[in-house]
Design an enzyme around this catalytic site. Structure first.
Site, PDB file in Angstrom:
ATOM      1  N   SER A 154       0.826  -1.197   0.000  1.00 42.60           N
ATOM      2  CA  SER A 154       0.000   0.000   0.000  1.00 42.60           C
ATOM      3  C   SER A 154       0.871   1.262   0.000  1.00 42.60           C
ATOM      4  O   SER A 154       1.657   1.468  -0.917  1.00 42.60           O
ATOM      5  CB  SER A 154      -0.957  -0.042   1.199  1.00 42.60           C
ATOM      6  N   ASP A 248     -10.071  -3.863  -5.007  1.00 40.48           N
ATOM      7  CA  ASP A 248      -9.250  -2.843  -4.351  1.00 40.48           C
ATOM      8  C   ASP A 248      -9.306  -1.568  -5.170  1.00 40.48           C
ATOM      9  O   ASP A 248      -9.112  -1.597  -6.393  1.00 40.48           O
ATOM     10  CB  ASP A 248      -7.805  -3.345  -4.235  1.00 40.48           C
ATOM     11  N   HIS A 278      -8.093  -4.994  -0.539  1.00 42.48           N
ATOM     12  CA  HIS A 278      -6.870  -4.330  -0.110  1.00 42.48           C
ATOM     13  C   HIS A 278      -6.419  -4.842   1.262  1.00 42.48           C
ATOM     14  O   HIS A 278      -7.220  -5.028   2.171  1.00 42.48           O
ATOM     15  CB  HIS A 278      -7.102  -2.822  -0.030  1.00 42.48           C
TER      16      HIS A 278
END
Length: 314
Positions: A154, A248, A278
């Site tokens: 991320s 995501d 995610h």
């Protein structure tokens, strides 16, 4: 493909809370919502030890994970996710342990400065400084010279990608970059923001809030230190493995980055994990795909180190 039943069960198990008013949400309140004890601890490793990395802005804590076996090992520098605002080396320890043990690599997890206390480009500067320090201190860490990989999930994937670009053409040779559902475009929202903007853990509104914490008003969100996707020339950047999740909001930008790297002649493995959302790779012990993904990621690192070895001997 529908959402993986285990991922859906994890979502359904989250406590019901009132809708978040992002105009009033503070970073401290957001951090209180993040817990690190809900998932499995990851593979046991031989040694975990803390190091302190000197930077122009003070020392940064880093945790070194040493796998079983005889060194010296290659080194992977890891950056945790959390929207540049939350999480820490503690919340991502399970990922680091698995990567270290399964890939046979040292993993140095860096505790970079968080926003909004330290806004852009603080985290990017910390990440670059940490990698330069790791390269200079490879022997002290027990690492093999010239075999450094970058990894992150991320926001940490953003930092890994940023560092890979910044190290291009320098004395710091990057063997591989492992990007787990990375943020690579802070300036533009791609179609997956609308498709998966609600109901899949990371929402579009939450991601916008994270960006607003990270960037000062008027900051250039398309700058090289912010948005790796905005870099026009990607030639000569380290080989990459890019792992995305089907459900995501960051999926499209990450996959576009993988494709643009490939178009620039960079060796890339790009894989979309079906049925996942995610952050799923952290969900060890809850979502089977987390374990499978970390085996895949570790194999990618091991292969990346092997190819770097071959290049160094020719």
């Amino acid at each position: 493909m529908t959402l993986d039943p285990q991922a859906k069960a994890m979502l359904d198990a989250l406590p019901l809370t009132p809708a978040v008013d992002f105009s009033q949400l503070t970073a401290s309140a957001c951090r209180e919502m993040v817990t690190s004890g809900t998932f499995a601890d990851g593979d046991p490793v031989a040694v975990e030890e803390d190091w302190h990395i000197p930077t122009p802005h003070g020392e940064r804590l880093a945790r070194l994970y040493r796998p079983d076996g005889e060194g010296p090992f290659p080194l992977t520098v890891f950056f945790h996710g959390g929207g540049f605002v939350v999480c820490s080396i503690d919340t991502h320890a399970n990922l680091c342990r698995c990567l270290a043990q399964r890939a046979g690599t040292l993993v140095l997890s860096v505790d970079y400065r968080l926003a909004p206390e330290a806004r852009f480009p603080a985290a990017a500067h910390d990440a670059c400084e940490a990698v330069r320090w790791a390269a200079l201190n490879a022997h002290k860490l027990g690492a093999r010279d010239a075999l450094i990989a970058l990894a992150g999930d991320s926001a940490g994937g953003n930092l890994a990608a940023v560092v890979a670009q910044q190290m291009r053409g320098t004395e710091v040779q990057i063997a591989h970059q492992l990007l787990l559902y990375p943020v690579v475009d802070c300036a533009t929202e791609h179609p997956s923001y609308e498709a998966f903007g609600n109901g899949y853990l990371l929402t579009a509104d939450m991601m916008r809030w994270y960006k607003n914490q990270y960037f000062d008003h008027g900051a250039d969100r398309a700058a090289a230190l912010a948005s790796p996707l905005a870099t026009t020339d990607l030639t000569g950047i380290a080989p990459a493995t890019v792992i995305t999740a089907e459900y995501d909001i960051l999926r499209d930008e990450a996959e576009l980055y993988g494709l643009r790297l490939a178009q620039a002649g960079v060796p890339v493995t790009l894989i979309r994990w079906p049925g996942q959302m995610h952050g799923f790779a952290s969900a060890l012990g809850v979502v089977d795909a987390a374990n499978q993904t970390l085996w895949f990621a570790a194999d990618a690192l091991r292969h990346g180190f092997a190819l770097a070895d071959q290049r160094a001997t020719h």
